[in-house]
Scaffold this active site. Structure first.
Site, PDB file in Angstrom:
ATOM      1  N   HIS A 230       0.833  -1.203   0.000  1.00  0.00           N
ATOM      2  CA  HIS A 230       0.000   0.000   0.000  1.00  0.00           C
ATOM      3  C   HIS A 230       0.870   1.256   0.000  1.00  0.00           C
ATOM      4  O   HIS A 230       0.601   2.202  -0.732  1.00  0.00           O
ATOM      5  CB  HIS A 230      -0.945   0.036   1.194  1.00  0.00           C
ATOM      6  CG  HIS A 230      -1.826   1.247   1.172  1.00  0.00           C
ATOM      7  ND1 HIS A 230      -2.853   1.396   0.270  1.00  0.00           N
ATOM      8  CD2 HIS A 230      -1.802   2.393   1.888  1.00  0.00           C
ATOM      9  CE1 HIS A 230      -3.434   2.561   0.444  1.00  0.00           C
ATOM     10  NE2 HIS A 230      -2.823   3.189   1.420  1.00  0.00           N
ATOM     11  N   TYR A 234       2.064   5.423  -2.503  1.00  0.00           N
ATOM     12  CA  TYR A 234       2.500   6.777  -2.177  1.00  0.00           C
ATOM     13  C   TYR A 234       3.949   7.014  -2.590  1.00  0.00           C
ATOM     14  O   TYR A 234       4.330   8.158  -2.872  1.00  0.00           O
ATOM     15  CB  TYR A 234       2.277   7.043  -0.689  1.00  0.00           C
ATOM     16  CG  TYR A 234       0.813   7.039  -0.366  1.00  0.00           C
ATOM     17  CD1 TYR A 234       0.006   8.113  -0.693  1.00  0.00           C
ATOM     18  CD2 TYR A 234       0.214   5.906   0.192  1.00  0.00           C
ATOM     19  CE1 TYR A 234      -1.352   8.094  -0.455  1.00  0.00           C
ATOM     20  CE2 TYR A 234      -1.151   5.875   0.436  1.00  0.00           C
ATOM     21  CZ  TYR A 234      -1.929   6.967   0.105  1.00  0.00           C
ATOM     22  OH  TYR A 234      -3.285   6.936   0.325  1.00  0.00           O
ATOM     23  N   HIS A 381      -9.882   1.917 -10.524  1.00  0.00           N
ATOM     24  CA  HIS A 381      -9.357   2.872  -9.535  1.00  0.00           C
ATOM     25  C   HIS A 381      -7.857   3.054  -9.692  1.00  0.00           C
ATOM     26  O   HIS A 381      -7.336   4.176  -9.689  1.00  0.00           O
ATOM     27  CB  HIS A 381      -9.691   2.360  -8.127  1.00  0.00           C
ATOM     28  CG  HIS A 381      -8.734   2.813  -7.066  1.00  0.00           C
ATOM     29  ND1 HIS A 381      -8.738   4.098  -6.543  1.00  0.00           N
ATOM     30  CD2 HIS A 381      -7.724   2.153  -6.430  1.00  0.00           C
ATOM     31  CE1 HIS A 381      -7.780   4.208  -5.638  1.00  0.00           C
ATOM     32  NE2 HIS A 381      -7.151   3.049  -5.550  1.00  0.00           N
ATOM     33  N   PHE A 382      -7.150   1.955  -9.828  1.00  0.00           N
ATOM     34  CA  PHE A 382      -5.690   1.958  -9.881  1.00  0.00           C
ATOM     35  C   PHE A 382      -5.177   2.777 -11.068  1.00  0.00           C
ATOM     36  O   PHE A 382      -4.200   3.519 -10.947  1.00  0.00           O
ATOM     37  CB  PHE A 382      -5.220   0.504  -9.986  1.00  0.00           C
ATOM     38  CG  PHE A 382      -3.761   0.292  -9.762  1.00  0.00           C
ATOM     39  CD1 PHE A 382      -3.221   0.442  -8.495  1.00  0.00           C
ATOM     40  CD2 PHE A 382      -2.928  -0.097 -10.799  1.00  0.00           C
ATOM     41  CE1 PHE A 382      -1.877   0.223  -8.275  1.00  0.00           C
ATOM     42  CE2 PHE A 382      -1.586  -0.315 -10.583  1.00  0.00           C
ATOM     43  CZ  PHE A 382      -1.048  -0.153  -9.313  1.00  0.00           C
ATOM     44  N   HIS A 383      -5.862   2.654 -12.196  1.00  0.00           N
ATOM     45  CA  HIS A 383      -5.392   3.384 -13.378  1.00  0.00           C
ATOM     46  C   HIS A 383      -5.706   4.878 -13.302  1.00  0.00           C
ATOM     47  O   HIS A 383      -5.046   5.673 -13.978  1.00  0.00           O
ATOM     48  CB  HIS A 383      -5.984   2.773 -14.648  1.00  0.00           C
ATOM     49  CG  HIS A 383      -5.277   1.528 -15.088  1.00  0.00           C
ATOM     50  ND1 HIS A 383      -5.492   0.307 -14.489  1.00  0.00           N
ATOM     51  CD2 HIS A 383      -4.334   1.319 -16.056  1.00  0.00           C
ATOM     52  CE1 HIS A 383      -4.731  -0.610 -15.070  1.00  0.00           C
ATOM     53  NE2 HIS A 383      -4.024  -0.021 -16.010  1.00  0.00           N
ATOM     54  N   ARG A 444     -11.304  -9.191 -12.187  1.00  0.00           N
ATOM     55  CA  ARG A 444      -9.993  -8.709 -12.618  1.00  0.00           C
ATOM     56  C   ARG A 444      -9.047  -9.904 -12.756  1.00  0.00           C
ATOM     57  O   ARG A 444      -9.369 -11.019 -12.374  1.00  0.00           O
ATOM     58  CB  ARG A 444      -9.435  -7.695 -11.626  1.00  0.00           C
ATOM     59  CG  ARG A 444      -9.274  -8.228 -10.201  1.00  0.00           C
ATOM     60  CD  ARG A 444      -8.619  -7.191  -9.301  1.00  0.00           C
ATOM     61  NE  ARG A 444      -8.661  -7.575  -7.898  1.00  0.00           N
ATOM     62  CZ  ARG A 444      -7.737  -7.242  -7.006  1.00  0.00           C
ATOM     63  NH1 ARG A 444      -6.692  -6.537  -7.384  1.00  0.00           N
ATOM     64  NH2 ARG A 444      -7.847  -7.607  -5.756  1.00  0.00           N
ATOM     65  N   ARG A 445      -7.863  -9.632 -13.333  1.00  0.00           N
ATOM     66  CA  ARG A 445      -6.836 -10.662 -13.525  1.00  0.00           C
ATOM     67  C   ARG A 445      -7.403 -11.873 -14.265  1.00  0.00           C
ATOM     68  O   ARG A 445      -7.042 -13.015 -13.988  1.00  0.00           O
ATOM     69  CB  ARG A 445      -6.265 -11.112 -12.178  1.00  0.00           C
ATOM     70  CG  ARG A 445      -5.528 -10.028 -11.421  1.00  0.00           C
ATOM     71  CD  ARG A 445      -5.187 -10.504 -10.033  1.00  0.00           C
ATOM     72  NE  ARG A 445      -4.287  -9.579  -9.352  1.00  0.00           N
ATOM     73  CZ  ARG A 445      -4.092  -9.574  -8.039  1.00  0.00           C
ATOM     74  NH1 ARG A 445      -4.714 -10.447  -7.270  1.00  0.00           N
ATOM     75  NH2 ARG A 445      -3.262  -8.725  -7.480  1.00  0.00           N
TER      76      ARG A 445
END
Length: 556
Positions: A230, A234, A381-383, A444-445
């Site tokens: 996680h 950042y 979200h990640f993209h 996903r995946r």
């Protein structure tokens, strides 16, 4: 207690050999991005039912390409660029050169690590995805290569810490300049966060892949991975924040709103980023509900420095827009210098990141996470965070960084502006497809192009994902063309930036009072360590001794 403030240093010039090394870091990062987005195109169109995996050299399976996409983009690209950018920001903030030996060592170690990791992936010995979850087992060269990439970041951080230590000896009692301060604090956070993946790879996965350990503990290694996993978000994001806080205001014609606010925000990231990894394990049965609840609470705390960042950056942009003649409540937005490709890319990245941050709050909620955890909501979200806020910001930074480092002007500023818009439209369509598909249960995946159980609600979502991913690919290719033409000198040498766009501060650093304590970095580092121990010690104690139960599996 009183202190003094270092004003914007002038006359800074990084030694030519260090400029070359930093340039090669950037080239290496974007070479990895090229490999990643090429495979990313195959992933995106597969959701639209189109299988183009067989048309890519060296790719034997969909999951081999998915591994290359994740590792190249999320690990190599981000850390190669971050090494270069933050080392330069530290040097510029302190107005002194870096220790050259450490800078060069960092580059060569990263290059060796990338070569080792990519060998394992391209030879189809490491289709374990970027999370590297056991009991899926990769060749030892994959794990060893990623260890070298992490060591490269440690060497880069060492170069920055040495530079800061030398500066402090020469400037006793002075406040650390903001640009260097926020760059160094980011590295402090990452050095703490990287301990988890270092222990996992060095202590377990490499011996396991070599046959020294016959079996592995999957839960322990997942926990160690997310100890890092996680906070790594950042580590990717904060270089963009460094630019948004300290460079973008000047590019827009404004100022940094508050020196104090910027320092406090970065300290919050230092303290709270690492002790939040267990929210990625909400669905893991081996982690107690109490630990999940505690870290879920901390996860919501880390939203506050991002809100502070939004306030600070928007205020700096508004100052610039009004200085350029903007009036009314929102009229200043039109007056921002949208013709500046560096600024435009970063402002568009900020807009998409707002949506990425909001969807992240859903992920952080224990109850709502159960609905979307293993669906395409997560990469949607990640993209919008890594794939846009980070990648697009890094592209925008590069539009001034490479001319600054090489002395060659940016080629085709108009195309550079268009590139950012193409990429942004693509990410918005892509994320819309993935998030709506995730709400309908699309996994996903998963190789959707070959899935026999595809449901009607997934079809439109898959088409949108394919269209958006294709636009993202085209935007990335256009960026790489602009970068290559710039490096080759097609833009000439006129108008090359002679300095980093170092922003002035509207409310400068205090020289007395409690704010001076913000510069006592060792105490803030200690606070971060204490919270990490409180957050993770119970989880690791429950998982000790390791339960070596699983042999390695290779499904490729």
């Amino acid at each position: 207690m009183t202190s003094t403030v270092v004003q914007d240093p002038s006359g800074f010039e990084l030694p030519a050999d260090q400029r070359r090394v930093l340039s090669w870091f950037v080239y290496l990062g974007f070479a990895a991005l090229a490999a990643g987005v090429t495979n990313g195109l195959a992933q995106a169109v597969s959701y639209a039912g189109i299988d183009i995996t067989g048309y890519f050299p060296f790719l034997k399976t969909y999951y081999q390409g998915l591994t290359m996409h994740g590792v190249a983009n999320a690990l190599v690209f981000t850390f190669a660029f971050g090494n270069a950018f933050l080392m330069l920001m530290t040097a510029r903030g302190l107005n002194r050169a870096l220790p050259g030996a450490l800078v060069k060592a960092s580059f060569w170690v990263m290059l060796a690590g990338v070569a080792s990791t990519f060998y394992a992936i391209v030879s189809n010995h490491a289709s374990v995805l970027y999370t590297s979850y056991a009991p899926l087992q990769a060749h030892w060269t994959y794990y060893a290569g990623l260890v070298l990439v992490v060591i490269s970041t440690w060497l880069a951080s060492a170069a920055m810490f040495v530079t800061l230590a030398r500066w402090r000896r020469e400037h006793p009692g002075e406040r650390i300049p903001l640009l260097a301060y926020i760059s160094v604090v980011r590295w402090m956070m990452w050095d703490l966060a990287s301990i988890g993946v270092a222990v996992s790879f060095l202590g377990f996965l490499i011996p396991w892949s070599l046959g020294i350990l016959p079996k592995v503990d999957p839960l322990l290694n997942r926990t160690l991975f997310w100890f890092t996993g996680h906070a790594i978000v950042y580590a990717w994001l904060l270089p963009a924040y460094v630019s948004w806080y300290a460079l973008v205001p000047r590019q827009a014609g404004g100022k940094v709103v508050s020196d104090r606010l910027a320092r406090v925000a970065f300290l919050m990231f230092l303290i709270v980023s690492v002790p939040t990894g267990l929210h990625h394990q909400y669905t893991d049965p081996g982690v107690s509900q109490g630990m999940k609840a505690f870290q879920g609470l901390i996860t919501f705390v880390i939203f506050w420095p991002s809100l502070a960042t939004a306030f600070s950056v928007m205020a700096g942009l508004e100052m610039g827009g009004r200085r350029h003649g903007g009036t009314g409540l929102l009229g200043w937005i039109r007056k921002l210098p949208w013709s500046d490709p560096s600024l435009t890319a970063q402002m568009l990245a900020m807009l998409t990141f707002v949506l990425g941050g909001i969807t992240g709050l859903i992920n952080a909620s224990y109850v709502m996470n159960q609905v979307i955890h293993n669906t395409t909501w997560i990469p949607g979200h990640f993209h919008m965070t890594v794939g846009s806020a980070v990648a697009l910001s890094f592209m925008g930074i590069t539009y001034w960084l490479i001319p600054y480092l090489t002395g060659r002007a940016l080629w085709s500023r108009k195309l550079a502006v268009a590139q950012s818009w193409i990429y942004t439209v693509g990410i918005l369509i892509f994320a819309r497809g993935m998030i709506s598909g995730g709400l309908a249960g699309m996994p996903r995946r998963t190789f959707i192009a070959r899935a026999a159980y595809s449901l009607p609600p997934w079809h439109l979502a898959g088409v949108l994902t394919g269209i958006g991913g294709t636009l993202m690919f085209l935007g990335a290719v256009l960026f790489l063309v602009i970068l290559a033409m710039t490096v080759l000198g097609a833009g000439g040498s006129a108008g090359v930036p002679t300095d980093v766009p170092y922003s002035e501060v509207l409310t400068p650093a205090a020289t007395a009072g409690w704010e001076v304590n913000l510069d006592k970095l060792r105490w803030w580092l200690l606070a971060a360590i204490v919270l990490i121990v409180l957050a993770y010690a119970p989880a690791f104690l429950m998982e000790m001794p390791p339960n070596f139960v699983s042999p390695g599996f290779r499904l490729y």
